[in-house]
Design an enzyme around this catalytic site. Structure first.
Site: not given
Ligand code: ADP
Ligand code: RBF
Ligand code: MG
Length: 381
Positions: A18, A20, A249, A261, A313, A316, A318, A338, A343
């Protein structure tokens, strides 16, 4: 010789595509054109009934809009007004992710291809003229005006198979809309659905397979030549860039998943995010004043948590001893792993995220990807 597929999909010898919503992101310009035309009628287009338009013939789509907005003009009148506006926009329609890759791959392996769209033959030719190599990749091009009734009637797919000289049951249809899937199944063909409207996968029960984007196609499952560009479980993409201050987040990365994240705002990235399917990506992250790190990330709706809007999201790779909200984070995204998945349990989600991490960590040591660590975008003063 083609291998039988464990999912017992039938083996096919050709692909009918297809246009569009499947190869072209036509929805993007439909919105722009309707905004202008409905504006002339003093109406505000808000895209709420995109699913009533997708997959319809242009005339039916016009009728649907007139009815929805209670316009007084006739369908013919509306259609004659909207046609020239579309014609000016064909050059702005972008190919969807994976479209060029699929067409090139099938052509290089001499897999016969047909293009079958509800649009008129003339509009099809006009739209694809802006995409190099598409026209001469299709052995057959057929428009809704060349058969008695458009999709969901099977006529257009049956006629495409006839012109290809291939049995309908040996054809694989790839479609984004419900009318298209219905037409393909009624024609007794194999059908892969790639829904163009998010969160609609559950409606495509008639399709043999539903995938998130063309990047997730596994052609070997249908006896067709597999793609050769996957590298250690990753698909290289041209590098793309996202940056900004780290924002709050949903408050569950580190707490609920043990996977923090560093969320970035999607503000100003809607165009860029439309060019890439939702899913799991990886690359390099530059964090102001701390250095450059490997990262694996999800872009999407986080279906497990049913987010209302798309989130960016990155995790990192580290161990930071404190959080860094508000600091400038820059990402160079270099590969795709992917589609995001829904899940059944938190444990299975967490396990998958850690598998994604391992794939990214290893891949980023490959010269193909490690070279981007020096990208100047990552060096934040
Ligand atoms: P949010 O839901 O606010 O994103 P998270 O539980 O996902 O909170 O934590 C994210 C925060 O944690 C980031 O904003 C960052 O300040 C901190 N943080 C600490 N280690 C890491 C990491 N390895 N990767 C990403 N964020 C990190
Ligand atoms: N959330 C999902 O619901 N399905 C996914 O397949 C999924 N894959 C992820 C893969 C990676 C590498 C990361 C960092 C996050 C993923 N998440 C996924 C999101 C995850 O649920 C999210 O980090 C939390 O919701 C925190 O905001
Ligand atoms: Mg986050």
């Amino acid at each position: 010789m083609s291998i039988a597929n464990p999912l017992s999909n039938k083996l096919v010898t050709c692909v009918i595509l297809d246009l569009d919503g499947t190869l072209l992101n036509t929805d993007g310009i439909v919105g722009n054109v309707l905004k202008v035309l409905l504006g002339n009628y003093g109406k505000e287009w808000d895209g709420r009934e995109a699913n009533k338009i997708v997959g319809k013939t242009p005339f039916e789509a016009s009728a649907a809009v007139i009815e929805d907005y209670g316009l007084t003009c006739s369908t013919a009148e509306f259609f004659s007004q909207i046609s020239p506006l579309f014609a000016d926009q064909w050059c702005n329609i972008k190919a969807l992710p994976g479209a060029n890759r699929l067409i090139k791959h099938l052509k290089s392996h001499a897999v016969p291809m047909a293009l079958a769209s509800n649009s008129s033959r003339e509009n099809i030719e006009a739209k694809i003229s802006f995409h190099d190599g598409w026209k001469d990749s299709f052995a057959v091009i057929i428009g809704g005006d060349e058969v008695r009734t458009g999709k969901p009637s099977p006529d257009i797919f049956i006629e495409a198979a006839r012109r290809l000289g291939i049995e309908p049951s040996n054809c694989l249809v790839i479609e984004d809309s419900l009318p298209g899937v219905t037409a393909g199944k009624t024609a007794e063909m194999e059908v892969i659905a790639v829904p163009s409207i998010p969160k609609q996968s559950h409606l495509f029960t008639a399709a043999d397979v539903v995938i998130n984007s063309l990047l997730d196609l596994q052609l070997e499952n249908w006896g067709l030549p597999p793609f050769e560009d996957w590298v250690e479980g990753t698909l290289p993409t041209d590098p793309w860039y996202i940056g900004g201050p780290v924002i709050k987040g949903f408050g569950r990365g580190s707490k609920v998943l043990g996977v923090p994240t560093a969320n970035l705002s999607t503000e100003g990235y809607s165009e860029l995010l439309a060019d890439h399917p939702t899913g799991v990506y990886f690359g390099w992250a530059g964090l102001s004043g701390r250095g450059i790190f490997k990262m694996v990330m999800s872009i999407g709706w986080n279906p497990y948590f049913k987010n209302k809007e798309k989130a960016i999201e990155p995790w990192l790779l580290h161990d930071f001893d404190e959080d860094f909200y508000g600091e400038e984070l820059r990402l160079v995204i270099v590969g795709y792993i992917r589609a995001e998945a829904n899940f059944p349990t938190l444990e299975s989600l967490i396990a998958k995220i850690h598998e994604d991490r391992r794939v990214a960590e290893r891949a980023l040591d490959l010269p193909l990807y490690s070279s981007y660590k020096n990208d100047s975008y990552l060096r934040i003063s």
